[in-house]
Scaffold this active site. Structure first.
Site, PDB file in Angstrom:
ATOM      1  N   ILE A   1      46.480  38.928  45.584  1.00  0.00           N
ATOM      2  CA  ILE A   1      47.556  38.817  44.604  1.00  0.00           C
ATOM      3  C   ILE A   1      47.051  38.987  43.181  1.00  0.00           C
ATOM      4  CG2 ILE A   1      47.365  36.309  44.277  1.00  0.00           C
ATOM      5  CD1 ILE A   1      50.478  36.248  44.371  1.00  0.00           C
ATOM      6  N   LYS A   2      45.758  38.805  42.976  1.00  0.00           N
ATOM      7  CA  LYS A   2      45.196  38.855  41.631  1.00  0.00           C
ATOM      8  C   LYS A   2      45.263  40.255  41.010  1.00  0.00           C
ATOM      9  CE  LYS A   2      43.798  34.500  41.469  1.00  0.00           C
ATOM     10  NZ  LYS A   2      44.307  33.527  40.500  1.00  0.00           N
ATOM     11  N   ASP A   3      45.473  41.281  41.821  1.00  0.00           N
ATOM     12  CA  ASP A   3      45.625  42.628  41.265  1.00  0.00           C
ATOM     13  C   ASP A   3      46.766  42.676  40.258  1.00  0.00           C
ATOM     14  OD1 ASP A   3      43.662  43.328  43.030  1.00  0.00           O
ATOM     15  OD2 ASP A   3      44.888  44.685  44.229  1.00  0.00           O
TER      16      ASP A   3
ATOM     17  N   ALA B   1      45.721  40.954  36.969  1.00  0.00           N
ATOM     18  CA  ALA B   1      44.542  41.588  36.381  1.00  0.00           C
ATOM     19  C   ALA B   1      44.947  42.814  35.568  1.00  0.00           C
ATOM     20  CB  ALA B   1      43.554  41.977  37.472  1.00  0.00           C
TER      21      ALA B   1
END
Length: 453
Positions: free
Chosen positions: A44-46, A49
């Site tokens: 999910i950090k995409d 980011a």
């Protein structure tokens, strides 16, 4: 007409919502997983980011040819690295020594420089991964310190993307959002959007023992007595990031390292969804809060990342057993916990002194004796000791002259409680054969260790 993405960043988001059928079967309502490892960086950090990079570009904080610097548990770094590849930036990431080796290797694979820092230090300690990343940002020209914890573009990404996706995918029927939370961006951004659509939606945060977030939510106090080392990756904090808006959250519960790891393995085996550690924590936390759920509720749980990043930990039997996370029930369980350890044998024609040397080298007591591919006997440290005391010159004798009968053979599915039939004062080990035909030894020490966990 061709349909394609101009670059990999355009594939971020629009991840599937998948109904869980087995691990949540005891709950009165349907539970759906928002499976975020479908993002190109497998987490999910995409989402946040790329958002943080774009905002930094718009504000002139990140200039062409610059260096992105961040402290990360791995997933945010992957998203930043993908953005850096496409946009032409360099990356330097700091992380902690509790993160899986797979995460570090993946970051290096996409061109990032990774600096591993100690976990068990205060955030203000100059050795911490927070402090090291901040220092590097002041020393390296044309660099940008992302600071995902206090960078509000983090939660904005989820307000703009994750929340609307869940609302659309559930046709506005979602009643509960469950998030294993760390930086606060996912739970605050997603929860804020959903509550604006329906103020009755409940937002549940899952914390880890060793983190201070739950106590802060309940009291508004930062209690450092709550902070101590824990194993779970990617969730919990030893400070309160600015991304948090505790008013969005309705409940907090803490999950143990063991419960999170065991549940992650269950999700993978029972649902066929190869999840990371925090997904296990999220479902374990949901089960702790389940008593308030009703049949007409619709629960959405965030599955943050992919299980491939935890192959050396959560999905490694030996790692699990060493921490008491995995119950040992059969001979096969013991063998699987140390599958990479080769069987040490001694040939019947070798000398007693050779067997003693192997015992010292490998720190073992029991060795099977072979003749070609056949196991024809066994020697033990205690047996050799008694013989050598009486007859010292036997150290030059062949093993065949002093060996005793082979260790008993048992099936892999033999319960360890039944091994007492075979292991006694005279015989300290048993042998078993795996599906590949390879032999393994299980000693009295192995059994004591397994039962003592």
């Amino acid at each position: 007409m061709m349909k394609y993405a101009e670059n990999i960043l355009e594939t971020i988001g629009h991840t599937p919502l998948v109904k869980l059928n087995r691990v949540t079967a005891s709950l009165p309502c349907p539970v759906f997983a928002k499976v975020e490892f479908f993002n190109p960086g497998n987490s999910i950090k995409d989402r946040m980011a790329v958002k943080m990079v774009e905002v930094a570009e718009q504000k002139g904080l990140l200039k062409p040819g610059g260096t992105i610097i961040e402290g990360t548990s791995g997933n945010t770094g992957m998203g930043l690295a993908l953005a850096a590849v496409i946009k032409g930036y360099k990356c330097i990431f700091t992380t902690t020594d509790k993160q899986s080796k797979e995460k570090v290797d993946i970051l290096k694979a996409v061109g990032a420089e990774v600096i591993v820092c100690p976990t068990n230090v205060e955030p203000e300690d100059p050795r911490s991964y927070y402090s090291v990343s901040k220092r590097l940002a002041t020393e390296i020209p044309n660099s940008f310190y992302v600071n995902q914890y206090d960078n509000l573009a983090n939660r904005d990404a989820h307000y703009e993307q994750t929340g609307p996706e869940i609302w659309e995918q559930t046709d506005g029927k979602v009643t509960h959002l469950v998030v294993a939370t760390g930086t606060g961006g996912t739970i605050t951004g997603t929860g804020k959007f959903l509550k604006e659509k329906n103020p009755n939606i409940k937002v549940w945060a899952i914390d880890s023992y060793g983190s201070l977030l739950k106590k802060y939510f309940e009291t508004g106090e930062i209690d450092m007595n709550e902070v101590y080392p824990y194993i779970t990756e990617g969730i919990g904090e030893d400070f309160v990031p600015q991304n948090y808006d505790m008013g969005v959250i309705d409940a907090f519960t803490k999950v143990t390292d063991k419960d999170g790891a065991v549940m992650a393995r269950r999700i993978t085996k029972e649902e066929g969804i190869f999840v990371g550690y925090s997904a296990g924590s999220a479902i374990a936390g949901l089960m702790q809060l389940k008593d308030t759920l009703k049949p007409d509720d619709v629960v959405v749980v965030i599955f943050h990342d992919h299980g491939s990043r935890y192959v050396g930990k959560v999905y490694n039997d030996q790692w699990m057993m060493e921490r008491g996370f995995l119950d040992v029930k059969t001979v096969k369980d013991i063998v699987n916990a140390r599958r990479n350890m080769p069987l040490v044998t001694v040939n019947a024609e070798e000398k007693v002194s050779d067997a003693i040397a192997k015992m010292r080298k490998y720190d073992i007591e029991h060795i099977p004796v072979t003749n070609g591919n056949d196991i024809i006997g066994a020697v033990s440290e205690s047996g050799l000791f008694n013989k050598l005391i009486d007859t010292p010159h036997l150290k030059d004798a062949t093993i065949q002259e002093v060996m005793h009968a082979p260790f008993p053979m048992v099936n892999q599915d033999t319960p360890i409680e039944k091994l007492s039939v075979y292991i006694n004062r005279e015989n300290g080990a048993v042998m078993t054969k795996d599906e590949s035909g390879d032999h393994h030894i299980v000693t009295k020490y192995d059994i004591i260790q397994a039962l003592g966990r």
